[in-house]
Design an enzyme around this catalytic site. Structure first.
Site, PDB file in Angstrom:
ATOM      1  N   TRP A 148       0.877  -1.184   0.000  1.00  0.00           N
ATOM      2  CA  TRP A 148       0.000   0.000   0.000  1.00  0.00           C
ATOM      3  C   TRP A 148       0.907   1.226   0.000  1.00  0.00           C
ATOM      4  CZ3 TRP A 148      -5.481   0.518   0.294  1.00  0.00           C
ATOM      5  CH2 TRP A 148      -5.910   1.856   0.328  1.00  0.00           C
ATOM      6  N   ARG A 200      -3.885  -5.234  13.224  1.00  0.00           N
ATOM      7  CA  ARG A 200      -2.678  -4.422  13.122  1.00  0.00           C
ATOM      8  C   ARG A 200      -2.631  -3.606  14.404  1.00  0.00           C
ATOM      9  NH1 ARG A 200      -2.102  -0.432   8.028  1.00  0.00           N
ATOM     10  NH2 ARG A 200      -4.120   0.291   8.706  1.00  0.00           N
ATOM     11  N   GLU A 208       7.824  -1.359   1.458  1.00  0.00           N
ATOM     12  CA  GLU A 208       7.720  -1.099   2.897  1.00  0.00           C
ATOM     13  C   GLU A 208       8.574  -2.149   3.616  1.00  0.00           C
ATOM     14  OE1 GLU A 208       3.248  -0.968   3.975  1.00  0.00           O
ATOM     15  OE2 GLU A 208       3.345  -1.561   1.876  1.00  0.00           O
ATOM     16  N   ASP A 221       9.550   2.975   1.570  1.00  0.00           N
ATOM     17  CA  ASP A 221       8.403   3.732   2.064  1.00  0.00           C
ATOM     18  C   ASP A 221       8.253   3.413   3.551  1.00  0.00           C
ATOM     19  OD1 ASP A 221       5.968   4.772   2.722  1.00  0.00           O
ATOM     20  OD2 ASP A 221       4.845   3.821   1.093  1.00  0.00           O
ATOM     21  N   GLN A 232       5.016   4.095   7.916  1.00  0.00           N
ATOM     22  CA  GLN A 232       4.579   3.582   9.222  1.00  0.00           C
ATOM     23  C   GLN A 232       5.751   3.134  10.078  1.00  0.00           C
ATOM     24  OE1 GLN A 232       1.175   1.096   9.342  1.00  0.00           O
ATOM     25  NE2 GLN A 232       0.257   1.968   7.531  1.00  0.00           N
ATOM     26  N   LYS A 273       3.061   9.935   7.701  1.00  0.00           N
ATOM     27  CA  LYS A 273       2.336   9.492   8.902  1.00  0.00           C
ATOM     28  C   LYS A 273       3.059   9.836  10.214  1.00  0.00           C
ATOM     29  CE  LYS A 273      -0.203   5.654   6.807  1.00  0.00           C
ATOM     30  NZ  LYS A 273      -1.586   5.928   7.147  1.00  0.00           N
TER      31      LYS A 273
HETATM   32  C1  LIG Z   1       3.201   2.396   3.772  1.00  0.00           C
HETATM   33  C2  LIG Z   1       2.274   3.488   3.335  1.00  0.00           C
HETATM   34  N1  LIG Z   1       2.667   4.320   2.374  1.00  0.00           N
HETATM   35  C3  LIG Z   1       1.884   5.319   1.945  1.00  0.00           C
HETATM   36  C4  LIG Z   1       0.623   5.502   2.469  1.00  0.00           C
HETATM   37  C5  LIG Z   1      -0.234   6.604   1.941  1.00  0.00           C
HETATM   38  O1  LIG Z   1      -0.192   7.672   2.793  1.00  0.00           O
HETATM   39  P1  LIG Z   1      -1.306   8.834   2.680  1.00  0.00           P
HETATM   40  O2  LIG Z   1      -2.603   8.186   2.995  1.00  0.00           O
HETATM   41  O3  LIG Z   1      -0.836   9.832   3.688  1.00  0.00           O
HETATM   42  O4  LIG Z   1      -1.233   9.343   1.289  1.00  0.00           O
HETATM   43  C6  LIG Z   1       0.172   4.667   3.475  1.00  0.00           C
HETATM   44  C7  LIG Z   1      -1.175   4.869   4.049  1.00  0.00           C
HETATM   45  O5  LIG Z   1      -1.748   4.054   4.690  1.00  0.00           O
HETATM   46  C8  LIG Z   1       1.012   3.618   3.910  1.00  0.00           C
HETATM   47  O6  LIG Z   1       0.610   2.774   4.856  1.00  0.00           O
END
Ligand SMILES: Cc1ncc(COP(=O)(O)O)c(C=O)c1O
Length: 432
Positions: free
Chosen positions: A132, A399, A204, A237, A240, A266
């Site tokens: 995601w 989670r 991630e 990324d 989180q 975040k």
């Molecule tokens: C790992 C990761 N990257 C990017 C995003 C997207 O972030 P945003 O919703 O602030 O655009 C999320 C959102 O849940 C995420 O979990």
């Protein structure tokens, strides 16, 4: 059907109904509804509020900044942006020194993907099949754990890599998850599909929306080697996992891997909209030479920058990454105790204060216990703890990610609520 009551005029952006409680305020590890009912927030808002809600120093920093200098034209620099960039550059691994301040996670991923395309001249983007990365064009095209249907094609050049999930991977050798074979298999497919213009892998370090899947130790280094062999950039990324949540300031530190681009969001604003794409001077230089443009309304905003600088200061000063490591180990042990007693808990996993609990119909078949997951989440909320289910399609993975300021007592309370919710929901049996 439109949800009756107070949500009547709110677009249902999550494609379903909202929780049936309206939140009026928040403090520390709790949110409070209109009736003053306290709910333990074990999702840190939308996985962001690492300092707990309304941390006094963040409130003061935001108030002071908005009263002094609220917004400027994006061609102006401000002391807040300079100080924030310097503070962030000081804690991210070398040679990442160039900070592009933005607002959301999706936006930071757009910026990074565009950097990778600009620098490599390629356009093909590889992402995990349970990733995601956001809902904006480029990020959504690299997102596979939801939101793909009903709005036409994504970007050309989107390629997937199998998510190395030790609990469910079909790649098993001598009873062990053979992630190297899985990675090789993935890249064999990528090489066959590629039109020869690979630009980047975006990943991630712990797939969160994909079900709290921690990349096995060694995987990130092997992934980086695959990127280098092909002239691709590695984008991590850490929306989180960044700012201490997994027990180190950045999750990639555990693996000794420095990506070409590190994205934070975040947790960086601890609940306020702030993200950053951070890269090396070399990549920044190449981008500028090739006319890179990522000009946004809020890139130079002083208020989120002032907040971000304060978040960096607090996390480092209070050693919240160490706290996440210790309390995470404690909570994982408590969750493993629950697993001993509840047959429906198939797996407990994760790192630091980013933990996953997977519910299954039985441990043999590992069939996802979707109805049970939804029921347990609902009952936990009634009992006073907000515990989020990731991967809504399967809806069986909790989670668990409280603020890094959470206390042991609060963890014990949340565990007791989860225990009670599972006991009751299992006893009640499947809904008919
Ligand atoms: C790992 C990761 N990257 C990017 C995003 C997207 O972030 P945003 O919703 O602030 O655009 C999320 C959102 O849940 C995420 O979990």
């Amino acid at each position: 059907m439109t949800q009756p009551g107070p949500a009547h005029h709110v677009f249902r952006y999550g494609s379903g109904d909202f929780a049936d409680t309206v939140i009026a305020r928040a403090s520390g590890s709790y949110v409070y509804d209109r009736d003053g009912r306290a709910i333990l927030d074990f999702t840190s808002g939308q996985m962001s509020s690492i300092l707990g809600h309304s941390h006094p120093e963040i409130v003061a920093a935001a108030r002071e900044a908005v009263g002094r200098l609220d917004h400027v034209h994006s061609s102006f620099l401000t002391d807040d942006v300079l100080a924030f960039s310097e503070a962030l550059a000081a804690i991210v691994p070398d040679p990442l020194t160039k900070v592009l301040p933005l607002s959301t996670g999706g936006e930071s991923n757009e910026a990074a993907l565009r950097m990778a395309k600009t620098v490599t001249g390629g356009f093909e983007i590889v992402a995990f099949d349970r990733a995601w990365h956001g809902v904006t064009g480029g990020a959504a095209s690299a997102t596979y754990s939801g939101g793909r249907r009903g709005h036409g094609p994504g970007l050309p050049g989107a390629l997937v890599l199998p998510t190395p999930d030790p609990y469910r991977s079909p790649f098993v050798t001598d009873g062990h998850h053979d992630w190297r074979a899985e990675l090789d298999f993935g890249f064999d497919l990528i090489d066959r599909q590629s039109v020869g213009q690979l630009a980047a892998v975006i990943a991630e370090p712990v797939l969160s929306s994909g079900g709290i899947v921690e990349l096995p130790e060694g995987y990130l280094a092997a992934l980086q080697a695959k990127c280098r062999e092909r002239g691709m950039l590695l984008i991590l990324d850490e929306a989180q996992t960044g700012m201490g949540r997994t027990g180190t300031l950045f999750a990639c530190e555990r693996d000794g891997v420095v990506p070409d681009i590190l994205n934070l969001s975040k947790t960086l604003g601890a609940g306020l909209p702030l993200s950053a794409s951070i890269t090396s001077a070399e990549i920044e230089e190449a981008c500028v030479e090739r006319g890179y443009l990522f000009y946004t309304t809020h890139a130079a905003d002083p208020v989120p920058a002032a907040v971000g600088r304060k978040v960096v200061e607090i996390v480092v000063r209070d050693r919240l990454h160490e706290r996440a490591r210790e309390l995470g180990a404690y909570m994982k042990d408590r969750l493993r105790d629950l697993q001993q007693r509840h047959e429906c808990i198939g797996d407990v996993r994760g790192r630091g204060l980013l933990l996953g609990v997977e519910l299954v119909e039985d441990r043999q078949s590992k069939r996802p216990a979707r109805e049970l997951g939804l029921a347990v989440a609902q009952r936990s909320l009634e009992l006073g703890a907000s515990l989020n289910i990731s991967r809504r399609q399967v809806a069986n993975i909790f989670r668990i990610a409280p603020p890094l300021t959470v206390t042991r007592d609060e963890i014990d309370t949340a565990i007791a609520i989860l225990d009670q919710a599972i006991t009751e929901c299992v006893a009640r049996g499947p809904a008919t």
